[in-house]
Design an enzyme around this catalytic site. Structure first.
Site, PDB file in Angstrom:
ATOM      1  N   LYS A  33       0.837  -1.208   0.000  1.00  0.00           N
ATOM      2  CA  LYS A  33       0.000   0.000   0.000  1.00  0.00           C
ATOM      3  C   LYS A  33       0.872   1.258   0.000  1.00  0.00           C
ATOM      4  CE  LYS A  33      -0.346   0.014   5.012  1.00  0.00           C
ATOM      5  NZ  LYS A  33      -1.115  -0.448   6.168  1.00  0.00           N
ATOM      6  N   ARG A 116     -10.294   1.028  15.385  1.00  0.00           N
ATOM      7  CA  ARG A 116     -10.099   1.901  14.226  1.00  0.00           C
ATOM      8  C   ARG A 116     -11.027   1.433  13.113  1.00  0.00           C
ATOM      9  NH1 ARG A 116      -4.433   1.967  10.919  1.00  0.00           N
ATOM     10  NH2 ARG A 116      -5.137  -0.156  10.503  1.00  0.00           N
ATOM     11  N   TYR A 243      16.255  30.964   1.721  1.00  0.00           N
ATOM     12  CA  TYR A 243      15.136  31.797   2.197  1.00  0.00           C
ATOM     13  C   TYR A 243      15.377  32.245   3.630  1.00  0.00           C
ATOM     14  CZ  TYR A 243      12.190  30.668  -1.823  1.00  0.00           C
ATOM     15  OH  TYR A 243      11.678  30.550  -3.070  1.00  0.00           O
ATOM     16  N   MET A 289      11.373  24.402  -1.908  1.00  0.00           N
ATOM     17  CA  MET A 289      10.463  23.446  -2.536  1.00  0.00           C
ATOM     18  C   MET A 289      11.239  22.372  -3.307  1.00  0.00           C
ATOM     19  SD  MET A 289       7.170  24.133  -5.004  1.00  0.00           S
ATOM     20  CE  MET A 289       6.489  25.390  -3.952  1.00  0.00           C
TER      21      MET A 289
HETATM   22  C1  LIG Z   1      -0.361  -1.471   6.919  1.00  0.00           C
HETATM   23  C2  LIG Z   1      -0.963  -2.697   7.442  1.00  0.00           C
HETATM   24  C3  LIG Z   1      -0.170  -3.801   7.763  1.00  0.00           C
HETATM   25  C4  LIG Z   1       1.342  -3.800   7.714  1.00  0.00           C
HETATM   26  O1  LIG Z   1       1.855  -3.260   8.887  1.00  0.00           O
HETATM   27  P1  LIG Z   1       3.449  -3.176   9.149  1.00  0.00           P
HETATM   28  O2  LIG Z   1       3.545  -2.619  10.509  1.00  0.00           O
HETATM   29  O3  LIG Z   1       3.990  -2.229   8.132  1.00  0.00           O
HETATM   30  O4  LIG Z   1       3.974  -4.534   8.989  1.00  0.00           O
HETATM   31  C5  LIG Z   1      -0.810  -4.968   8.158  1.00  0.00           C
HETATM   32  N1  LIG Z   1      -2.163  -5.025   8.253  1.00  0.00           N
HETATM   33  C6  LIG Z   1      -2.949  -3.957   7.979  1.00  0.00           C
HETATM   34  C7  LIG Z   1      -4.415  -4.085   8.130  1.00  0.00           C
HETATM   35  C8  LIG Z   1      -2.383  -2.755   7.587  1.00  0.00           C
HETATM   36  O5  LIG Z   1      -3.167  -1.701   7.340  1.00  0.00           O
END
Ligand SMILES: *Cc1c(COP(=O)(O)O)cnc(C)c1O
Length: 334
Positions: A33, A116, A243, A289
């Site tokens: 992700k 969550r 800057y 930037m």
């Molecule tokens: C991001 C995520 C992970 C991975 O977590 P790490 O700490 O990076 O290993 C696992 N499960 C879910 C649901 C996540 O959102």
């Protein structure tokens, strides 16, 4: 533009380390992700496949589409469930169940304490009924740990609650369900050999935010950030740079501008505690930037090669530092 080096050997090394715990490549779900934690989505998908992984985890269906050629199965964490032969979709709430397309493959997330996402344990029976009624294919049941990377017993409390969830699912006659709850930190702390799948994110990229006691595996950083020289000049004593003229040359010095800035996702941080690069050079004055200034004439400078210590300097964690790196920065495999 600045560029990123991806160290394939280190990535494979980290995966091999976790492989010693899971015992099989099939049970490692590589979490890709957010542009593979800033490493580059498609590139890391390719390397994962080359290593022999078959499962991936992403946030969006869009990400899944890009990496489909590389995996047998992809779990999508945050999008409405639709019918797809490769992807399964996370059900985060009862509402997600009602929105899911009939016939889609789903994995039910249960909230065992993080509060969550996921349905509450009280909603489990309703959720299972709804899943049956709607004709969804339940492939997995999952949970996420809130304190796997902290020294406390909370992880064990959540694992116990997940065991209760399992027994309810079994009681309702669901078969061939995969159960998964392990992220990197949990995988470092507990044995993994009975896990059908671990969801491996940060550990694959070389980091653990755990106290050293739990650094049971040797992990190596995969990503390093580099910047290229744009221009060199000599500053006279007392001349000020950038800057606000925040940095004043204490003596005559030769400095160069390098092509990295907050536009690339590099943190601007603050002028008073300048970031020090991997080679020990403090950033001079404010981050612009697209530019930073360093006392160097080297063509290429390594900004950081360890996101954990770099993150500490910037008062953040490795995850944030890396995921912010702009997706247009060129990634090269070494
Ligand atoms: C991001 C995520 C992970 C991975 O977590 P790490 O700490 O990076 O290993 C696992 N499960 C879910 C649901 C996540 O959102």
């Amino acid at each position: 533009m600045a560029f990123i080096k991806i160290n394939k050997e280190n990535f494979f090394h980290n995966l091999s380390q976790f492989l010693t715990k899971t015992g099989s490549k099939e049970s490692i779900g590589i979490v890709l992700k957010d542009n593979a934690y800033g490493h580059g989505l498609e590139l890391m998908a390719q390397l994962s496949k080359e290593f022999g992984l078959t499962q991936a985890v992403v946030r969006t269906f869009n990400e899944a589409q890009i990496i489909k050629p590389y995996f047998k199965h992809i779990l999508v964490l945050g999008e409405r469930a639709i019918c797809d032969t490769v992807c399964s979709f996370t059900l985060n709430s009862l509402e997600d169940i009602s929105k899911a397309e009939k016939g889609s493959i789903v994995e039910l997330k249960v909230d065992t304490g993080m509060h969550r996402n996921g349905i509450s344990m009280d909603e489990l029976e309703i959720a299972l009924k709804e899943i049956k009624n709607k004709g969804l294919i339940l492939k997995g049941v999952m949970t996420h740990n809130r304190s796997a990377d902290e020294l406390s017993s909370e992880l064990f409390w959540q694992q116990k609650r997940f065991e209760i969830v399992k027994s309810v699912i079994i009681l309702h006659g669901f078969k061939n369900i995969r159960y998964h709850s392990f992220n990197s930190a949990t995988s470092l702390r507990l044995p993994c050999n009975h896990q059908e799948m671990i969801r491996l994110g940060i550990g694959a990229y070389g980091y653990s935010e755990l106290p050293t006691l739990y650094k049971t595996l040797k992990l190596k950083p995969v990503l390093s950030l580099w910047a290229k020289k744009v221009a060199t000049r000599t500053l006279k004593k007392g001349e000020r740079v950038g800057y606000g003229g925040q940095f004043e040359a204490p003596k005559e010095m030769t400095v160069s501008t390098y092509d990295l800035g907050y536009g690339d996702g590099w943190m601007r941080s603050n002028d008073f505690e300048p970031f020090v690069t991997a080679e020990g050079l403090p950033l001079l004055g404010r981050v612009s930037m697209d530019y930073i200034i360093l006392e160097s004439t080297k063509e290429e400078i390594c900004i950081f090669d360890d996101a954990l210590s770099a993150g500490k300097q910037l008062k953040t964690i490795s995850y944030e530092l890396m995921t912010q790196l702009h997706k247009d920065i060129k990634r090269v495999v070494i």
